[in-house]
Design an enzyme around this catalytic site. Sequence first.
Site, mmCIF file in Angstrom:
data_model
loop_
_atom_site.group_PDB
_atom_site.id
_atom_site.type_symbol
_atom_site.label_atom_id
_atom_site.label_comp_id
_atom_site.label_asym_id
_atom_site.label_seq_id
_atom_site.Cartn_x
_atom_site.Cartn_y
_atom_site.Cartn_z
ATOM 1 N N ASP A 52 18.470 20.139 -31.163
ATOM 2 C CA ASP A 52 17.770 19.270 -32.024
ATOM 3 C C ASP A 52 16.693 18.969 -32.411
ATOM 4 O O ASP A 52 15.779 19.351 -31.856
ATOM 5 C CB ASP A 52 18.113 17.789 -31.170
ATOM 6 C CG ASP A 52 17.950 16.646 -32.018
ATOM 7 O OD1 ASP A 52 18.159 16.202 -32.473
ATOM 8 O OD2 ASP A 52 16.488 15.672 -32.056
ATOM 9 N N TYR A 57 9.547 15.310 -37.063
ATOM 10 C CA TYR A 57 8.544 17.396 -36.240
ATOM 11 C C TYR A 57 7.949 17.564 -36.947
ATOM 12 O O TYR A 57 8.329 19.069 -37.824
ATOM 13 C CB TYR A 57 9.831 17.004 -35.081
ATOM 14 C CG TYR A 57 10.594 16.699 -34.540
ATOM 15 C CD1 TYR A 57 10.281 14.802 -34.298
ATOM 16 C CD2 TYR A 57 11.951 16.803 -34.305
ATOM 17 C CE1 TYR A 57 11.360 14.024 -33.721
ATOM 18 C CE2 TYR A 57 12.967 15.595 -33.690
ATOM 19 C CZ TYR A 57 12.786 14.219 -32.753
ATOM 20 O OH TYR A 57 12.943 13.785 -32.781
ATOM 21 N N LYS A 81 17.803 14.833 -38.994
ATOM 22 C CA LYS A 81 17.757 13.938 -38.967
ATOM 23 C C LYS A 81 17.490 13.487 -40.694
ATOM 24 O O LYS A 81 17.182 13.894 -41.038
ATOM 25 C CB LYS A 81 16.829 12.722 -38.090
ATOM 26 C CG LYS A 81 17.189 13.268 -36.873
ATOM 27 C CD LYS A 81 15.680 12.552 -35.145
ATOM 28 C CE LYS A 81 16.309 13.391 -34.101
ATOM 29 N NZ LYS A 81 16.244 14.463 -34.105
ATOM 30 N N GLY A 233 14.504 11.849 -24.436
ATOM 31 C CA GLY A 233 13.050 10.524 -23.819
ATOM 32 C C GLY A 233 13.545 10.405 -22.109
ATOM 33 O O GLY A 233 13.057 9.032 -21.541
ATOM 34 N N ASN A 236 10.950 9.191 -20.062
ATOM 35 C CA ASN A 236 10.055 8.168 -20.700
ATOM 36 C C ASN A 236 9.049 8.248 -21.459
ATOM 37 O O ASN A 236 7.676 8.085 -20.663
ATOM 38 C CB ASN A 236 9.649 7.231 -19.494
ATOM 39 C CG ASN A 236 10.786 5.462 -18.895
ATOM 40 O OD1 ASN A 236 11.782 6.443 -18.615
ATOM 41 N ND2 ASN A 236 11.425 5.708 -20.850
ATOM 42 N N SER A 237 9.005 9.570 -22.121
ATOM 43 C CA SER A 237 7.604 10.226 -22.714
ATOM 44 C C SER A 237 6.766 10.591 -21.914
ATOM 45 O O SER A 237 5.405 11.195 -22.298
ATOM 46 C CB SER A 237 7.000 9.398 -23.667
ATOM 47 O OG SER A 237 7.321 8.831 -24.477
ATOM 48 N N GLY A 238 7.187 10.909 -20.314
ATOM 49 C CA GLY A 238 6.585 11.902 -19.699
ATOM 50 C C GLY A 238 5.999 12.301 -18.269
ATOM 51 O O GLY A 238 5.805 11.664 -17.312
ATOM 52 N N LEU A 240 7.909 9.537 -15.820
ATOM 53 C CA LEU A 240 9.129 10.263 -14.804
ATOM 54 C C LEU A 240 8.408 11.885 -15.430
ATOM 55 O O LEU A 240 9.847 12.461 -13.518
ATOM 56 C CB LEU A 240 9.839 9.423 -15.515
ATOM 57 C CG LEU A 240 10.961 8.440 -15.523
ATOM 58 C CD1 LEU A 240 12.096 7.896 -15.889
ATOM 59 C CD2 LEU A 240 10.529 7.829 -13.495
ATOM 60 N N ALA A 241 7.878 12.876 -15.213
ATOM 61 C CA ALA A 241 7.533 13.784 -15.414
ATOM 62 C C ALA A 241 7.143 14.587 -14.565
ATOM 63 O O ALA A 241 6.353 14.801 -13.297
ATOM 64 C CB ALA A 241 7.827 14.661 -16.642
ATOM 65 N N ALA A 245 0.256 9.950 -10.511
ATOM 66 C CA ALA A 245 -0.726 11.616 -9.026
ATOM 67 C C ALA A 245 -2.435 10.997 -9.855
ATOM 68 O O ALA A 245 -2.090 11.048 -11.307
ATOM 69 C CB ALA A 245 -0.631 12.516 -9.385
ATOM 70 N N PRO A 246 -2.987 10.510 -9.518
ATOM 71 C CA PRO A 246 -4.300 10.266 -10.146
ATOM 72 C C PRO A 246 -4.926 11.886 -10.573
ATOM 73 O O PRO A 246 -4.865 12.641 -10.660
ATOM 74 C CB PRO A 246 -5.453 10.232 -8.875
ATOM 75 C CG PRO A 246 -5.017 10.508 -7.555
ATOM 76 C CD PRO A 246 -3.171 10.183 -7.861
#
Length: 341
Positions: A52, A57, A81, A233, A236-238, A240-241, A245-246
């Site tokens: 995609d 982009y 798109k 997503g 969620n833009s990062g 959840l990856a 963590a600090p």
Amino acid sequence: MIPFRTVPRAKIEVSEIGFGAAPLGNLYQPVTDMEARATLERALAAGMNYVDTAPHYGHGLSERRVGDGLRERQGIVLSTKVGRLLRADPALRGDAERQGFRSPLPFERHFDYSYDGVLRSHEDSLQRLGLARIDLLYVHDIGVRTHGADNGRYFDQLTQGGGLKALERLRDEGAIAGFGVGANEWQVGVEVLQHADCDVMLLAGRYTLLEQGALEQFLPLCLSRQVSVIIGGAYNSGILATGTAPGHAPRYDYGEAPADIVARVARLEAHCREYQVPLAAAALQFPLAHPAVASVLLGLGSPGQVEDTIRLHGFEIPAEFWQGLRDAGLIAPDAPLPTDR
């Protein structure tokens, strides 16, 4: 190899993990032509047959790179798109960030969801790709989240101005296999389905391990209409990856994550630690449990990210983990679980 799933209305099959080519447009940071090519080749070799991209982009850069990587290959499902036309601007110089992309291409976006705009966008994409066919077209970023008070005018272009009619024409003529909406809000998908007989929907960020609001109306409607759903997503833009963590600022919805989101993700992380499950593995596998979902698209910017994705997709997660999420109220009680399939 990655399993395939059917998009019945378009009569195509897509890998349940798809290659999102936004990073190939230099999303947030530059990627060399060589690394972009190597990343796409590694994804194809791993069995990702679905790719995609979009004019947005990299202001055309992603489409150029995707076309160069796919030319003369067989068995690939390609989506791009409509909704943004690119116009040359001689004043643009260098690769300073514009709308999130570090692209040197001197083009600026102009929204156009009209009949002529959709047809021109399709033709322009074929030229940038250097390919003879695009399989799926999504109406890109229609909705209030992108357009705010201007959304009514753009939605009228799409409906009264013939944008949807243009997509139907392309499908009826066999130029594309199917069309739908690609957006960050499920509500506009429900609205478009009142005006058009769509084949597929790309929903980014709204059906994830973190939030499942799309279960309310959107996903049941798609299931009842046999409209396949592609999930973007998934991280969620990062956040959840990467987790919470600090040492870094977790990203959510293309910006810094607010405190309530960080707190909710911290609870998900604690549950993952209890079962020794990577948060990213759970986030990747969760949306695939819904029967309307055909594929999860992940933006991949390096061969290493492709390798990590294959590992996370294949990670064995015990049934007790998923049931524990439901029991703890960390996911919606009616959200399908991977163990339900």
